[in-house]
Scaffold this motif. Structure first.
Motif, PDB file in Angstrom:
ATOM      1  N   MET A 184     -43.486  21.254 -10.026  1.00  0.00           N
ATOM      2  CA  MET A 184     -43.509  20.392 -11.074  1.00  0.00           C
ATOM      3  C   MET A 184     -43.536  19.423 -11.525  1.00  0.00           C
ATOM      4  O   MET A 184     -42.502  19.186 -10.298  1.00  0.00           O
ATOM      5  N   HIS A 185     -44.001  18.838 -12.123  1.00  0.00           N
ATOM      6  CA  HIS A 185     -43.704  17.232 -12.277  1.00  0.00           C
ATOM      7  C   HIS A 185     -42.965  16.945 -12.488  1.00  0.00           C
ATOM      8  O   HIS A 185     -42.836  17.139 -14.753  1.00  0.00           O
ATOM      9  N   TYR A 186     -42.083  15.678 -13.078  1.00  0.00           N
ATOM     10  CA  TYR A 186     -41.144  14.892 -14.326  1.00  0.00           C
ATOM     11  C   TYR A 186     -41.264  13.984 -14.189  1.00  0.00           C
ATOM     12  O   TYR A 186     -42.032  13.129 -13.711  1.00  0.00           O
ATOM     13  N   GLN A 187     -40.135  13.517 -15.235  1.00  0.00           N
ATOM     14  CA  GLN A 187     -40.844  11.626 -16.033  1.00  0.00           C
ATOM     15  C   GLN A 187     -39.439  11.436 -15.742  1.00  0.00           C
ATOM     16  O   GLN A 187     -38.392  12.475 -16.446  1.00  0.00           O
ATOM     17  N   LEU A 188     -39.335  10.121 -16.028  1.00  0.00           N
ATOM     18  CA  LEU A 188     -38.030   9.951 -16.061  1.00  0.00           C
ATOM     19  C   LEU A 188     -38.189   9.336 -17.872  1.00  0.00           C
ATOM     20  O   LEU A 188     -38.496   8.423 -18.447  1.00  0.00           O
ATOM     21  N   ALA A 189     -36.734   9.697 -18.301  1.00  0.00           N
ATOM     22  CA  ALA A 189     -35.583   9.932 -19.505  1.00  0.00           C
ATOM     23  C   ALA A 189     -34.934   8.640 -19.030  1.00  0.00           C
ATOM     24  O   ALA A 189     -34.497   8.628 -18.285  1.00  0.00           O
ATOM     25  N   GLN A 190     -35.040   7.193 -20.562  1.00  0.00           N
ATOM     26  CA  GLN A 190     -33.653   6.461 -20.467  1.00  0.00           C
ATOM     27  C   GLN A 190     -33.454   6.020 -21.703  1.00  0.00           C
ATOM     28  O   GLN A 190     -34.232   6.088 -22.523  1.00  0.00           O
ATOM     29  N   VAL A 191     -32.370   5.453 -21.907  1.00  0.00           N
ATOM     30  CA  VAL A 191     -31.763   5.710 -22.984  1.00  0.00           C
ATOM     31  C   VAL A 191     -30.857   4.936 -23.297  1.00  0.00           C
ATOM     32  O   VAL A 191     -29.904   4.763 -22.402  1.00  0.00           O
ATOM     33  N   ASN A 192     -30.269   3.681 -23.523  1.00  0.00           N
ATOM     34  CA  ASN A 192     -29.834   2.494 -23.948  1.00  0.00           C
ATOM     35  C   ASN A 192     -29.061   2.803 -25.231  1.00  0.00           C
ATOM     36  O   ASN A 192     -29.973   2.332 -26.081  1.00  0.00           O
ATOM     37  N   ILE A 193     -27.921   1.833 -25.441  1.00  0.00           N
ATOM     38  CA  ILE A 193     -27.394   1.515 -26.442  1.00  0.00           C
ATOM     39  C   ILE A 193     -27.017   0.244 -26.173  1.00  0.00           C
ATOM     40  O   ILE A 193     -26.365  -0.234 -25.134  1.00  0.00           O
ATOM     41  N   ALA A 194     -26.993  -0.500 -27.726  1.00  0.00           N
ATOM     42  CA  ALA A 194     -25.789  -1.800 -27.919  1.00  0.00           C
ATOM     43  C   ALA A 194     -25.607  -1.776 -28.821  1.00  0.00           C
ATOM     44  O   ALA A 194     -26.064  -1.419 -29.997  1.00  0.00           O
ATOM     45  N   LYS A 195     -24.591  -2.650 -28.648  1.00  0.00           N
ATOM     46  CA  LYS A 195     -23.533  -2.817 -29.999  1.00  0.00           C
ATOM     47  C   LYS A 195     -24.097  -4.104 -30.886  1.00  0.00           C
ATOM     48  O   LYS A 195     -23.214  -4.896 -30.097  1.00  0.00           O
ATOM     49  N   SER A 238     -38.290  17.672  -7.870  1.00  0.00           N
ATOM     50  CA  SER A 238     -39.793  18.131  -7.138  1.00  0.00           C
ATOM     51  C   SER A 238     -39.557  17.213  -6.407  1.00  0.00           C
ATOM     52  O   SER A 238     -39.511  17.960  -4.720  1.00  0.00           O
ATOM     53  N   LEU A 239     -39.115  16.533  -6.023  1.00  0.00           N
ATOM     54  CA  LEU A 239     -39.152  14.913  -4.693  1.00  0.00           C
ATOM     55  C   LEU A 239     -37.536  15.573  -3.900  1.00  0.00           C
ATOM     56  O   LEU A 239     -37.714  15.857  -2.925  1.00  0.00           O
ATOM     57  N   LEU A 240     -36.838  16.442  -4.867  1.00  0.00           N
ATOM     58  CA  LEU A 240     -35.566  16.784  -4.647  1.00  0.00           C
ATOM     59  C   LEU A 240     -35.763  18.149  -3.574  1.00  0.00           C
ATOM     60  O   LEU A 240     -35.299  17.955  -1.955  1.00  0.00           O
ATOM     61  N   ALA A 241     -36.607  18.514  -3.515  1.00  0.00           N
ATOM     62  CA  ALA A 241     -36.839  20.608  -3.155  1.00  0.00           C
ATOM     63  C   ALA A 241     -37.835  19.477  -2.065  1.00  0.00           C
ATOM     64  O   ALA A 241     -37.379  20.505  -0.702  1.00  0.00           O
ATOM     65  N   VAL A 242     -38.608  18.623  -2.061  1.00  0.00           N
ATOM     66  CA  VAL A 242     -39.549  18.554  -0.650  1.00  0.00           C
ATOM     67  C   VAL A 242     -38.589  18.572   0.346  1.00  0.00           C
ATOM     68  O   VAL A 242     -38.831  18.768   1.517  1.00  0.00           O
ATOM     69  N   SER A 243     -37.884  16.689  -0.386  1.00  0.00           N
ATOM     70  CA  SER A 243     -36.872  16.624   0.627  1.00  0.00           C
ATOM     71  C   SER A 243     -35.895  17.259   1.499  1.00  0.00           C
ATOM     72  O   SER A 243     -35.358  17.726   2.855  1.00  0.00           O
ATOM     73  N   GLU A 244     -35.297  18.459   0.681  1.00  0.00           N
ATOM     74  CA  GLU A 244     -34.575  19.459   1.420  1.00  0.00           C
ATOM     75  C   GLU A 244     -35.153  20.068   2.139  1.00  0.00           C
ATOM     76  O   GLU A 244     -34.520  20.331   3.657  1.00  0.00           O
TER      77      GLU A 244
END
Length: 158
Positions: A1-12, A148-154
């Motif tokens: 399975m391939h993954y993508q990066l989600a990002q959230v940032n908040i600012a007041k 998926s990268l963790l599994a390969v490196s393990e």
């Protein structure tokens, strides 16, 4: 399975966006959003009918602005955030935003093709605040590899 990066940032925001104090930020918003969309590795960003997410509430405080996006990789997001025109705007954030005492940015991996929800974004911020960096939510300072990268490196270590 391939993954993508989600990002959230908040600012007041120091004031409502229609106030003169916030004009410099508001004037740059459309351009910076377009810049993100043209950046290598960009996939998606949260937006309403006006083309930005400033009216979308993640928390009860109406001055808390949320930014939620998806990128192909941590490197792609980092290149966008910490270079060029976005970096110039980032360096000026103290003019428009108050420093938060809680985690204001969280990153996490999602399966390719999925989009993060506001609930997942809120949970990632909360997780990072309460537990520190983990595989479920992390920061640029303490990144975690995609599952998926963790599994390969393990497997390579065995």
């Amino acid at each position: 399975m391939h993954y993508q990066l989600a990002q959230v940032n908040i600012a007041k925001a120091k004031a409502p966006l229609d106030q003169p104090l916030m004009q410099g930020f508001v004037e740059q918003l459309e351009h910076i959003n377009a810049l993100a969309e043209r950046s290598p590795g960009f996939i998606w960003r949260l937006q309403d009918d006006s083309g930005d997410a400033t009216a979308i509430q993640l928390f009860d405080d109406p001055l808390l602005i949320v930014n939620l996006s998806v990128w192909q990789s941590l490197a792609a997001l980092k290149d966008y955030v910490y270079s060029g025109e976005h970096l110039t705007v980032l360096r000026s954030k103290q003019h428009w935003f108050d420093k938060l005492a809680v985690a204001n940015l969280a990153l996490w991996w999602i399966p390719a093709g999925q989009l993060p929800t506001l609930a997942a974004a809120k949970q990632a911020l909360q997780s990072l605040q309460e537990q520190g960096a983990t595989g479920q939510a992390f920061s640029f300072a303490r990144p975690f590899a995609a599952p998926s990268l963790l599994a390969v490196s393990e497997l390579a270590v065995r």
